[in-house]
Design a protein around this motif. Structure first.
Motif, PDB file in Angstrom:
ATOM      1  N   THR A 148       0.822  -1.389   0.063  1.00 42.25           N
ATOM      2  CA  THR A 148      -0.061   0.060  -0.034  1.00 42.25           C
ATOM      3  C   THR A 148       0.965   1.377  -0.169  1.00 42.25           C
ATOM      4  O   THR A 148       0.190   2.292  -0.333  1.00 42.25           O
ATOM      5  CB  THR A 148      -0.799   0.105   1.311  1.00 42.25           C
ATOM      6  N   LYS A 160      -6.406   2.509   7.150  1.00 39.29           N
ATOM      7  CA  LYS A 160      -6.104   3.389   5.929  1.00 39.29           C
ATOM      8  C   LYS A 160      -5.414   1.977   4.754  1.00 39.29           C
ATOM      9  O   LYS A 160      -5.986   1.992   3.660  1.00 39.29           O
ATOM     10  CB  LYS A 160      -5.110   4.269   5.991  1.00 39.29           C
ATOM     11  N   LEU A 164      -7.248   0.507   1.466  1.00 37.66           N
ATOM     12  CA  LEU A 164      -6.762   0.425   0.116  1.00 37.66           C
ATOM     13  C   LEU A 164      -6.713  -0.784  -0.661  1.00 37.66           C
ATOM     14  O   LEU A 164      -6.792  -1.007  -1.707  1.00 37.66           O
ATOM     15  CB  LEU A 164      -5.332   1.090   0.287  1.00 37.66           C
ATOM     16  N   GLU A 167      -9.947  -1.537  -1.715  1.00 37.96           N
ATOM     17  CA  GLU A 167     -10.250  -0.843  -2.938  1.00 37.96           C
ATOM     18  C   GLU A 167      -9.620  -1.624  -4.227  1.00 37.96           C
ATOM     19  O   GLU A 167     -10.108  -1.577  -5.303  1.00 37.96           O
ATOM     20  CB  GLU A 167      -9.648   0.708  -3.106  1.00 37.96           C
TER      21      GLU A 167
END
Length: 268
Positions: A148, A160, A164, A167
């Motif tokens: 990431t 966070k 990601l 996603e």
């Protein structure tokens, strides 16, 4: 007897028996799941280190997956060490071609000692081709950071990074805290992010050097539980209990970083 749960592990072979497909098969067996394999690489290793790695040909990797997928009723698949871009692309293609279910990805990228196991361009291929197919992905802290680009120092940064990865297409993200910088702390914390919730699992940090294969074993246990029809949350809870028992009851084998104890957890 044909209703026995069946799973596949696609990973490297560890001659020392502590990690890779050897750890996966031992874990499957202990969880009452029949294990099949597609070997991506043959390694010469023991508790002291890795001395040789011989990648299996792409045609043979493809043939192994095809042979298993066409004959067995696979209900979950674990992916471990892939090694390079060509193997990553080949495996990704096979997953889709055979419509293999419930992929658990242990992104084997960084060794216990911090040495990279995947070149940078292969990390990009992993993100592009395999991560989107993962029902569960189980990176340790350095692997989550490498995937990431986010420095993970607390729950907020872990979330966070996990969002990601989601996603990118991964469904549930388990960020394992065993490599945490405050590894002097008495507790080992894992962060779990499903599509709908987040929770943490903690275990006492056990002082031992016998931790070879912990990541393989943890993700293999998740795979076995999914193969039996358990929910992702149940599978992760069982895997945490399984690996905690395996670490805290060491076998004390070998002269270096020895294997965990696959016999330790007995609940059924």
């Amino acid at each position: 007897m044909h209703n026995i749960p069946q799973a596949l592990t696609i990973a490297g072979s560890d001659s020392g028996g502590g990690a890779g497909i050897q750890a996966d098969l031992k874990t499957f067996q202990m969880r009452n799941v029949f294990g099949t394999v597609a070997i991506t690489a043959v390694t010469a290793q023991n508790t002291l280190g890795v001395f040789d790695i011989y990648p299996v040909s792409l045609a043979t990797i493809r043939a192994q997956i095809k042979a298993v997928a066409e004959d067995f009723s696979l209900s979950a698949v674990k992916i471990g060490m892939l090694g390079d871009v060509d193997i990553i692309e080949t495996v990704a293609d096979c997953l889709q071609q055979h419509q293999l279910p419930q992929i658990v990805l242990d992104p084997v990228m960084i060794a216990k000692g911090g040495a990279p196991l995947l070149p940078n361009h292969a990390v990009a291929a992993l993100k592009q081709y395999i991560v989107p197919q993962a029902k569960v992905i189980t990176p340790n802290l350095p692997e989550a950071e490498a995937l990431t680009g986010i420095k993970i120092i607390d729950e907020a940064s872990a979330e966070k990074a996990a969002r990601l990865l989601q996603e990118m297409g991964a469904e549930t993200v388990v960020i394992k805290g065993g490599h945490s910088q405050n590894s002097q702390s008495a507790v080992c914390l894992d962060w779990i992010f499903t599509p709908t919730e987040k929770f943490t699992l903690s275990s006492p940090r056990f002082p031992t050097q016998h931790t070879h294969g912990t990541g393989c074993t943890f993700s293999a246990c998740i795979t076995a539980e999914l193969a039996k029809g358990h929910s992702v949350e149940q599978a992760i809870h069982t895997a945490k209990a399984f690996i905690t028992a395996a670490i805290s009851h060491p076998l004390n084998l070998g002269h270096g970083h020895g294997p965990t104890n696959h016999w330790a957890y007995q609940d059924e």
